[in-house]
Design a protein around this motif. Structure first.
Motif, PDB file in Angstrom:
ATOM      1  N   ARG A 149      -4.908   7.305   4.333  1.00 54.11           N
ATOM      2  CA  ARG A 149      -3.420   7.126   4.932  1.00 54.11           C
ATOM      3  C   ARG A 149      -2.392   7.194   3.748  1.00 54.11           C
ATOM      4  N   GLU A 150      -2.885   7.357   2.602  1.00 58.47           N
ATOM      5  CA  GLU A 150      -2.033   7.393   1.331  1.00 58.47           C
ATOM      6  C   GLU A 150      -0.924   8.539   1.620  1.00 58.47           C
ATOM      7  N   VAL A 151       0.223   8.030   0.931  1.00 55.90           N
ATOM      8  CA  VAL A 151       1.360   9.106   1.320  1.00 55.90           C
ATOM      9  C   VAL A 151       1.630   9.571  -0.073  1.00 55.90           C
TER      10      VAL A 151
ATOM     11  N   THR B  22       1.686   3.791   1.628  1.00 57.34           N
ATOM     12  CA  THR B  22       1.505   4.670   2.543  1.00 57.34           C
ATOM     13  C   THR B  22       2.955   4.791   3.226  1.00 57.34           C
TER      14      THR B  22
ATOM     15  N   ASP C 278      -6.976   2.937   0.999  1.00 56.41           N
ATOM     16  CA  ASP C 278      -7.211   3.862   1.890  1.00 56.41           C
ATOM     17  C   ASP C 278      -6.612   5.287   1.867  1.00 56.41           C
TER      18      ASP C 278
ATOM     19  N   ASP D 142      -3.957   0.527  -2.938  1.00 54.29           N
ATOM     20  CA  ASP D 142      -4.297   2.067  -2.627  1.00 54.29           C
ATOM     21  C   ASP D 142      -5.907   2.260  -2.149  1.00 54.29           C
TER      22      ASP D 142
ATOM     23  N   SER E 157       0.835  -1.104  -0.185  1.00 55.02           N
ATOM     24  CA  SER E 157      -0.011  -0.013  -0.020  1.00 55.02           C
ATOM     25  C   SER E 157       0.963   1.213   0.042  1.00 55.02           C
TER      26      SER E 157
END
Length: 476
Positions: A50-52, A13, A47, A45, A11
């Motif tokens: 919380r994705e950065v 994040t 969420d 991806d 993910s």
RNA sequence: GGUCUCAUCGUCUAAUGGUUAGGACACCAGGUUUUCAUCCUGGCAAUCCGGGUUCAAUUCCCGGUGAGAUCACCA
């Protein structure tokens, strides 16, 4: 037999740490062992919160840097595109509808607060909380604005894991997990099963944190009428000091950081593979191809391994020594001291050749080569700290250096002539090599160590050696 | 707390129902080298505890203990 298809499904994040690299590496190795095998990168991806920003690019860059190449992925496409879960929402809805139609999924009528109070009650009664104990009798039709839950069928499971062996669980761990969140995105629990099925993944290699959810996944595979892939659960890599799972707090570093610190990718790959795996022989150093040839999941250990940077450092040195000069030169490009910019390629290669055995990381390059490219600053402390040289008087030092200066002025500056001249100088000054050579070495380099004296002098060159000796004599 | 998993030198690990429990990193000592590094030789150092099965257990079984994971509208 079906061709092997493995995936790495991070993910976006955060950064790529060594635990993630190992999971990706092992999945990649399994795929590369099959001539028709495929390794797939899939971005999980789902969420949004919380994705950065930029972390997907970072993951891709890290995999590329380590030579873990993938055959299908978000940036290169493939027969099952798209490989970005946020773009596959229709697929999850379709599979969810199947479950709804079969009576195996229902709308969650409770608010987050209500569920929280159920949970608190359970914990105050020292019971495990299970949502299915509160499963509604007549749930409303699902309109997509509430979570969609799985109507589970609690039972015991026995299953096999390629790494962990035969595993068992009881019905008490099966629950009505959320399939689709109220924001319309699927949970990992649902999405990965759908995608692995659609993308015909044959082996799931993932970290230990998922092992306790495995029974729920098995229940879901059954409800969806799917055969499950082969499972391989990796133990965690633990932090240097503690016994905890390696996380940012424990100093877990981004793999790109290791590369920036002068670790070479072969060493990183070799080291990470050997954390929990070996081929049963006493071999320690494995090339990428040897790993592909020899790796097997059933030889992966079940206990967590600590990340020991000392050993990585040793392994990096081993790999640096194994590189050809040209290869090493290419990799060292960004690590030279600033003063080396003016130097020509031949000189730099010559220097590199002399220090190759001394490098533990490429980042060591400036400290052990800068005196080849710029005037070193005299540091007489180094002389007085030296066990042998410390006993000499100032005058003795000046005399020895002057004798050296005179002799070297008469000398051709190739390694062989220099050695002859130096040997003669030992006789005329009646000194031991440990004194005379150490003194000259310090006077021209002011470095704690350097390659052989004749080689070092040859590269620095006659004029510069003369200047440096003069400076030393003056400042002594 | 429930559930699951794991347990060999300080660290990474190998092996076996009978071995002087092997290798590597680190550390120490010696050799080679003008120095450092490399290289070579040697040394230190481990089967978590308690029961059971067995002629024999570190290995198989049970129970402790310790460690980790998980118990989210995170993955």
């Amino acid at each position: 037999m079906k061709s092997i298809r493995t995936r790495f499904a991070p993910s976006p994040t955060g950064f790529m740490h060594v635990g993630g690299v190992r999971t990706a590496l092992f999945a990649w190795l399994i795929a590369r062992q099959d001539p028709n095998g495929k390794f797939i990168l899939r971005l999980e991806d789902t969420d949004q919160k919380r994705e950065v920003e930029g972390s997907a690019e970072h993951l891709i860059k890290s995999l590329r840097a380590l030579g873990i190449d993938y055959d299908e992925g978000p940036d290169i496409g493939g027969p099952y595109a798209t490989y970005r879960q946020s773009e596959r929402l229709e697929t999850y809805k379709r599979w969810a509808q199947k479950l709804i139609d079969a009576g195996r999924a229902y709308a969650d009528p409770f608010s987050a607060e209500e569920i929280e109070s159920f949970r608190k009650k359970a914990s105050s009664e020292k019971r495990a909380f299970l949502y299915r104990h509160h499963r509604p009798e007549n749930p409303p039709a699902w309109d997509g604005t509430t979570p969609l839950r799985f109507r589970s069928d609690p039972k015991s499971y026995d299953w096999h894991d390629e790494v962990m062996g035969d595993l068992h669980s009881g019905p008490e761990v099966i629950d009505d997990i959320i399939l689709i969140k109220s924001d319309g995105f699927p949970t990992y629990n649902f999405a990965h099963i759908v995608d692995d099925a659609e993308m015909e993944i044959t082996h799931i290699i993932r970290g230990q944190e998922f092992i306790s959810s495995q029974p729920n996944y098995l229940n879901l595979y059954e409800a969806l009428g799917l055969e499950h892939p082969v499972f391989a659960t990796m133990p965690h890599i633990l932090g240097e000091s503690g016994t905890k799972k390696l996380g940012k707090r424990d100093g877990a570093k981004d793999v790109l950081e290791y590369i920036n610190e002068g670790f070479i990718t072969e060493a990183l790959v070799n080291f990470i593979a050997s954390l929990g795996w070996n081929d049963g022989t006493e071999q320690e150093i494995f090339s990428r191809n040897e790993l592909i040839a020899k790796f097997s999941l059933d030889r992966v250990g079940r206990s967590g391994a600590r990340f020991d940077e000392q050993r990585l450092l040793w392994m990096n040195g081993q790999w640096i020594r194994r590189l050809t000069l040209d290869d090493l030169f290419d990799r060292a490009e960004d690590f030279w001291p600033a003063a080396a910019k003016r130097a020509d390629i031949e000189t730099k290669k010559h220097v590199l050749n002399l220090v190759q055995d001394r490098l533990k990381t490429l980042a060591d390059l400036p400290t052990i080569t800068s005196y080849f490219f710029e005037e070193p600053v005299p540091n007489w402390q180094m002389v007085s700290d030296n066990k042998q040289l410390g006993k000499l008087s100032r005058q003795e030092i000046k005399d020895l250096l002057t004798a050296a200066q005179n002799a070297l002025n008469e000398c051709e500056f190739d390694a062989e002539s220099l050695q002859n001249t130096l040997n003669k100088l030992l006789i005329t000054t009646d000194q031991k090599p440990a004194i005379l050579f150490s003194l000259i070495r310090l006077a021209v380099s002011w470095a704690p160590f350097s390659p052989a004296l004749n080689e070092t002098l040859a590269i620095i060159g006659k004029d510069m050696v003369n200047i440096r000796l003069q400076t030393a004599i003056k400042t002594a």
